[in-house]
Design a protein around this motif. Structure first.
Motif, PDB file in Angstrom:
ATOM      1  N   SER A  29      -7.696  -2.317 -11.802  1.00 31.92           N
ATOM      2  CA  SER A  29      -7.619  -1.379 -12.908  1.00 31.92           C
ATOM      3  C   SER A  29      -8.132  -0.033 -12.426  1.00 31.92           C
ATOM      4  O   SER A  29      -8.407   0.164 -11.249  1.00 31.92           O
ATOM      5  CB  SER A  29      -8.442  -1.896 -14.088  1.00 31.92           C
ATOM      6  OG  SER A  29      -9.782  -2.104 -13.677  1.00 31.92           O
ATOM      7  N   ASP A  50       3.105   5.611  -3.627  1.00 35.31           N
ATOM      8  CA  ASP A  50       4.408   6.151  -3.996  1.00 35.31           C
ATOM      9  C   ASP A  50       5.102   6.729  -2.763  1.00 35.31           C
ATOM     10  O   ASP A  50       5.759   7.774  -2.830  1.00 35.31           O
ATOM     11  CB  ASP A  50       4.272   7.217  -5.085  1.00 35.31           C
ATOM     12  CG  ASP A  50       5.558   7.416  -5.859  1.00 35.31           C
ATOM     13  OD1 ASP A  50       6.425   6.513  -5.806  1.00 35.31           O
ATOM     14  OD2 ASP A  50       5.721   8.470  -6.496  1.00 35.31           O
ATOM     15  N   SER A  76      -1.517   8.187  -8.334  1.00 33.87           N
ATOM     16  CA  SER A  76      -1.885   9.208  -9.313  1.00 33.87           C
ATOM     17  C   SER A  76      -2.843  10.236  -8.731  1.00 33.87           C
ATOM     18  O   SER A  76      -2.896  11.387  -9.186  1.00 33.87           O
ATOM     19  CB  SER A  76      -2.525   8.545 -10.538  1.00 33.87           C
ATOM     20  OG  SER A  76      -3.792   7.983 -10.209  1.00 33.87           O
ATOM     21  N   TRP A 132      -8.605   0.377  -2.067  1.00 36.03           N
ATOM     22  CA  TRP A 132      -8.502   1.824  -1.906  1.00 36.03           C
ATOM     23  C   TRP A 132      -9.816   2.502  -2.285  1.00 36.03           C
ATOM     24  O   TRP A 132     -10.467   2.122  -3.265  1.00 36.03           O
ATOM     25  CB  TRP A 132      -7.385   2.383  -2.779  1.00 36.03           C
ATOM     26  CG  TRP A 132      -6.017   2.115  -2.245  1.00 36.03           C
ATOM     27  CD1 TRP A 132      -5.173   1.105  -2.604  1.00 36.03           C
ATOM     28  CD2 TRP A 132      -5.319   2.871  -1.247  1.00 36.03           C
ATOM     29  NE1 TRP A 132      -4.002   1.180  -1.898  1.00 36.03           N
ATOM     30  CE2 TRP A 132      -4.054   2.257  -1.055  1.00 36.03           C
ATOM     31  CE3 TRP A 132      -5.630   4.011  -0.498  1.00 36.03           C
ATOM     32  CZ2 TRP A 132      -3.112   2.740  -0.161  1.00 36.03           C
ATOM     33  CZ3 TRP A 132      -4.691   4.493   0.405  1.00 36.03           C
ATOM     34  CH2 TRP A 132      -3.461   3.870   0.573  1.00 36.03           C
ATOM     35  N   GLU A 142       1.817   1.729  -3.495  1.00 32.49           N
ATOM     36  CA  GLU A 142       0.702   2.234  -4.289  1.00 32.49           C
ATOM     37  C   GLU A 142       0.524   3.737  -4.112  1.00 32.49           C
ATOM     38  O   GLU A 142       0.045   4.432  -5.006  1.00 32.49           O
ATOM     39  CB  GLU A 142      -0.589   1.503  -3.898  1.00 32.49           C
ATOM     40  CG  GLU A 142      -0.629   0.051  -4.350  1.00 32.49           C
ATOM     41  CD  GLU A 142      -1.808  -0.700  -3.793  1.00 32.49           C
ATOM     42  OE1 GLU A 142      -2.217  -1.703  -4.398  1.00 32.49           O
ATOM     43  OE2 GLU A 142      -2.338  -0.301  -2.731  1.00 32.49           O
ATOM     44  N   THR A 190      -8.197   3.991 -11.447  1.00 24.63           N
ATOM     45  CA  THR A 190      -7.322   5.003 -10.863  1.00 24.63           C
ATOM     46  C   THR A 190      -6.449   4.400  -9.778  1.00 24.63           C
ATOM     47  O   THR A 190      -6.900   3.590  -8.972  1.00 24.63           O
ATOM     48  CB  THR A 190      -8.178   6.144 -10.285  1.00 24.63           C
ATOM     49  OG1 THR A 190      -8.966   6.712 -11.328  1.00 24.63           O
ATOM     50  CG2 THR A 190      -7.310   7.216  -9.673  1.00 24.63           C
ATOM     51  N   THR A 191      -5.187   4.813  -9.736  1.00 25.64           N
ATOM     52  CA  THR A 191      -4.263   4.340  -8.698  1.00 25.64           C
ATOM     53  C   THR A 191      -4.145   5.378  -7.589  1.00 25.64           C
ATOM     54  O   THR A 191      -4.318   6.583  -7.831  1.00 25.64           O
ATOM     55  CB  THR A 191      -2.869   4.072  -9.286  1.00 25.64           C
ATOM     56  OG1 THR A 191      -2.320   5.314  -9.772  1.00 25.64           O
ATOM     57  CG2 THR A 191      -2.945   3.070 -10.429  1.00 25.64           C
ATOM     58  N   GLN A 233       0.823  -1.204   0.000  1.00 28.51           N
ATOM     59  CA  GLN A 233       0.000   0.000   0.000  1.00 28.51           C
ATOM     60  C   GLN A 233       0.857   1.255   0.000  1.00 28.51           C
ATOM     61  O   GLN A 233       0.493   2.256  -0.610  1.00 28.51           O
ATOM     62  CB  GLN A 233      -0.944  -0.021   1.204  1.00 28.51           C
ATOM     63  CG  GLN A 233      -2.029  -1.080   1.096  1.00 28.51           C
ATOM     64  CD  GLN A 233      -2.793  -1.270   2.384  1.00 28.51           C
ATOM     65  OE1 GLN A 233      -2.253  -1.103   3.474  1.00 28.51           O
ATOM     66  NE2 GLN A 233      -4.060  -1.625   2.269  1.00 28.51           N
ATOM     67  N   GLU A 240     -10.769   1.656  -8.157  1.00 28.70           N
ATOM     68  CA  GLU A 240     -10.715   0.879  -9.397  1.00 28.70           C
ATOM     69  C   GLU A 240     -11.951   1.089 -10.269  1.00 28.70           C
ATOM     70  O   GLU A 240     -11.957   0.697 -11.434  1.00 28.70           O
ATOM     71  CB  GLU A 240     -10.544  -0.609  -9.093  1.00 28.70           C
ATOM     72  CG  GLU A 240     -11.686  -1.221  -8.306  1.00 28.70           C
ATOM     73  CD  GLU A 240     -11.382  -2.640  -7.855  1.00 28.70           C
ATOM     74  OE1 GLU A 240     -12.269  -3.490  -8.011  1.00 28.70           O
ATOM     75  OE2 GLU A 240     -10.273  -2.891  -7.370  1.00 28.70           O
ATOM     76  N   ARG A 273      -5.215  -7.894 -10.148  1.00 29.73           N
ATOM     77  CA  ARG A 273      -4.647  -6.560 -10.245  1.00 29.73           C
ATOM     78  C   ARG A 273      -5.758  -5.557 -10.537  1.00 29.73           C
ATOM     79  O   ARG A 273      -6.532  -5.720 -11.473  1.00 29.73           O
ATOM     80  CB  ARG A 273      -3.588  -6.512 -11.344  1.00 29.73           C
ATOM     81  CG  ARG A 273      -2.940  -5.136 -11.508  1.00 29.73           C
ATOM     82  CD  ARG A 273      -1.882  -5.173 -12.573  1.00 29.73           C
ATOM     83  NE  ARG A 273      -0.773  -6.006 -12.166  1.00 29.73           N
ATOM     84  CZ  ARG A 273       0.250  -5.590 -11.421  1.00 29.73           C
ATOM     85  NH1 ARG A 273       0.275  -4.341 -10.994  1.00 29.73           N
ATOM     86  NH2 ARG A 273       1.235  -6.407 -11.111  1.00 29.73           N
TER      87      ARG A 273
END
Length: 321
Positions: free
Chosen positions: A137, A94, A143, A183, A92, A139-140, A89, A199, A135
């Motif tokens: 998909s 960053d 970002s 998330w 994710e 928005t992350t 996390q 996602e 996995r």
């Protein structure tokens, strides 16, 4: 105590002259019982944590005996204060690089002891992702985090499972929320709190307007209220019997929404009540097949029957030519 909570608790004690156990528990999002256990753990580890009763009392740590935070940059302190996240996390968001650098700086300043224990980060690994998760998909977190921290409104296109097509809405974000490896964006939409699964956010962009969140509301309070609403509010109560072999699975899936009637149990099944927000949500019972028998209400049985009939027709053998 997880490594994240250990450092967060140490940071709180370092930055305050004194704090009550209730204040510490609220700041870390844990119970009083948990914070008391954590403080006892710190004392057992040899750290001089003291507690004083009275109006001017509180939990304190002797100056210079805790973490040396002087070498940390403001950004490293900010990342270190994140609690409850596993390494995945953090990546994710960053945030893993800053977090590791901060921890390395702190570890380098700690004087070794003869009876030094292995670091918790070496012997404890936390992975909060559900099993067999694909996995994601959409928005992350990495970002979106910058836009959220700038405190602007967001225009999102959201693909809700209850809508026939994606919706375009403007929201006032409180922040990002991670629960059970998933998330969410927590935001007000027309002053009503909502939780948007990242996602399912197809696209998003910042709006040139500052966010307008409700007074005295924070990410933590809004998320807690939404969770409480999801767990306790309901539009329909389904009475059912769950086979003995599936009761644990049902409890894992439905959580607090499933209430067992301990007076109505047999060797083969358990009488339960399951609360659903919407009638459509009873489709969550389909994967159990005949292991769950729904007794009522009538509309729940009828909806399940219609869903099962449609499913049977979908997989019916094709007529031969």
């Amino acid at each position: 105590m997880t490594p994240d909570r250990f450092f967060a608790l140490m940071l709180l004690l370092e930055s305050r002259d004194g704090a009550t156990t209730q204040e510490l528990a609220s700041a870390l999002g844990v119970s009083l019982r948990t914070i008391t256990r954590d403080l006892n753990w710190l004392r057992d580890a040899g750290l001089p944590v003291t507690a004083h009763r009275g109006r001017l009392g509180g939990v304190t740590m002797l100056p210079g005996s805790g973490l040396d935070l002087t070498r940390l940059t403001p950004g490293e302190r900010d990342h270190l204060s994140l609690i409850g996240l596993d390494e995945k996390q953090r990546a994710e968001l960053d945030a893993s690089v800053e977090s590791r650098r901060a921890l390395a700086k702190i570890a380098a300043t700690q004087s070794p002891r003869v009876d030094e224990l292995l670091p918790l980060t070496d012997v404890v690994h936390v992975d909060s992702r559900p099993w067999l998760q694909t996995r994601a998909s959409g928005t992350t977190p990495a970002s979106l985090i910058g836009a959220v921290r700038r405190g602007r409104q967001l225009r999102i296109v959201y693909d809700s499972p209850r809508e026939s097509c994606p919706r375009d809405v403007v929201v006032d974000p409180y922040g990002l929320f991670a629960k059970a490896g998933i998330w969410y964006l927590v935001a007000d939409c027309a002053r009503v709190p909502r939780m948007y699964r990242l996602e399912r956010i197809i696209t998003w962009k910042e709006v040139d307007q500052p966010r307008r969140i409700r007074e005295n509301q924070t990410l933590a309070t809004v998320a807690a209220a939404l969770i409480d609403q999801w767990e306790h509010n309901h539009a329909i109560e389904v009475s059912a019997t769950v086979d003995q072999t599936q009761i644990e699975r049902a409890q894992r899936i439905f959580g607090l929404r499933l209430v067992r009637d301990d007076h109505e149990e047999s060797a083969t099944g358990h009488k339960v009540t399951i609360r659903f927000l919407h009638l459509e949500d009873v489709r969550a019972l389909l994967p159990f097949g005949s292991a769950i028998t729904v007794h009522g209400p009538t509309e729940a049985r009828a909806h399940l029957r219609a869903l099962a009939t449609n499913l049977a027709h979908h997989y019916a053998p094709s007529p031969t030519s």
